[in-house]
Design a protein around this motif. Structure first.
Motif, mmCIF file in Angstrom:
data_model
loop_
_atom_site.group_PDB
_atom_site.id
_atom_site.type_symbol
_atom_site.label_atom_id
_atom_site.label_comp_id
_atom_site.label_asym_id
_atom_site.label_seq_id
_atom_site.Cartn_x
_atom_site.Cartn_y
_atom_site.Cartn_z
ATOM 1 N N LEU A 137 0.824 -1.212 0.000
ATOM 2 C CA LEU A 137 0.000 0.000 0.000
ATOM 3 C C LEU A 137 0.857 1.261 0.000
ATOM 4 N N LYS A 138 1.928 1.255 0.783
ATOM 5 C CA LYS A 138 2.846 2.403 0.812
ATOM 6 C C LYS A 138 3.439 2.637 -0.575
ATOM 7 N N SER A 184 2.214 1.726 -3.438
ATOM 8 C CA SER A 184 1.152 2.179 -4.350
ATOM 9 C C SER A 184 0.956 3.680 -4.242
ATOM 10 N N GLN A 185 0.956 4.188 -3.015
ATOM 11 C CA GLN A 185 0.816 5.635 -2.812
ATOM 12 C C GLN A 185 1.998 6.384 -3.420
ATOM 13 N N GLN A 186 3.196 5.868 -3.187
ATOM 14 C CA GLN A 186 4.385 6.528 -3.729
ATOM 15 C C GLN A 186 4.342 6.548 -5.258
ATOM 16 N N CYS A 223 1.697 6.397 -7.238
ATOM 17 C CA CYS A 223 0.660 7.324 -7.708
ATOM 18 C C CYS A 223 1.135 8.766 -7.646
ATOM 19 N N SER A 224 1.898 9.110 -6.612
ATOM 20 C CA SER A 224 2.391 10.483 -6.514
ATOM 21 C C SER A 224 3.383 10.796 -7.630
#
Length: 164
Positions: free
Chosen positions: A103-104, A106-108, A110-111
């Motif tokens: 999840l971490k 995935s966030q990185q 996307c940014s």
């Protein structure tokens, strides 16, 4: 580790040159491709499938999927003109679950859609570090990651020859 990484980046640059795609949507496509590869990796680990008793795929298959993502980690670093000569030091394997780490990442990723060339080196360094840590969480050594990258890179070149 640093020397290996520099060689991997040069190998990735060769593949990038061979593929030759330089359209204006390249960066966005790379970000999406990396997300897809991360999802494929998560699917092979089955780490999130609490409803299923089926075990994860074989280690070899998981490493192959991890290697696919590693190609995109390097590619995105090249894309934003990250200075790979900056020393990297991978800290210990994180004290998180594999699911939390996916999840971490995935966030990185996307940014990264909003990153531009020459910028965000600090965040990219963390992304690279965290992707390598994911490999460690999955039980892979740095040597296994490097070997798998080269094996998959060879396959990618063969695919380019055959019009994949």
């Amino acid at each position: 580790m640093q020397n290996d990484l520099l060689k991997l980046v040069e190998t990735q640059r060769e593949l990038r040159k061979r593929i030759g795609y330089n359209e204006s949507d390249r960066h966005e496509k790379l970000v999406l491709a990396f997300l897809v590869e991360l999802g494929e990796l998560a699917n092979e680990t089955r780490c999130f499938k609490f409803w299923s008793k089926k075990p994860p795929s074989e280690k070899k298959k998981i490493l192959e999927e991890y290697s696919d993502g590693f190609h995109f980690v390097l590619e995105l670093g090249i894309e934003i003109e990250y200075d790979f000569s900056e020393p990297i030091t991978i800290s210990d394997v994180p004290n998180t679950t594999i699911e939390q780490h996916f999840l971490k990442l995935s966030q990185q990723i996307c940014s990264m859609r909003y990153w531009s060339k020459g910028g965000n080196a600090f965040f990219y360094k963390h992304l690279l570090d965290d992707y390598i840590k994911l490999g460690m969480l999955l039980g892979f050594s740095w040597e296994e990651i490097v070997q798998a990258y080269y094996k998959k890179n060879e396959i990618n070149h063969t695919r380019q020859e055959s019009g994949y």
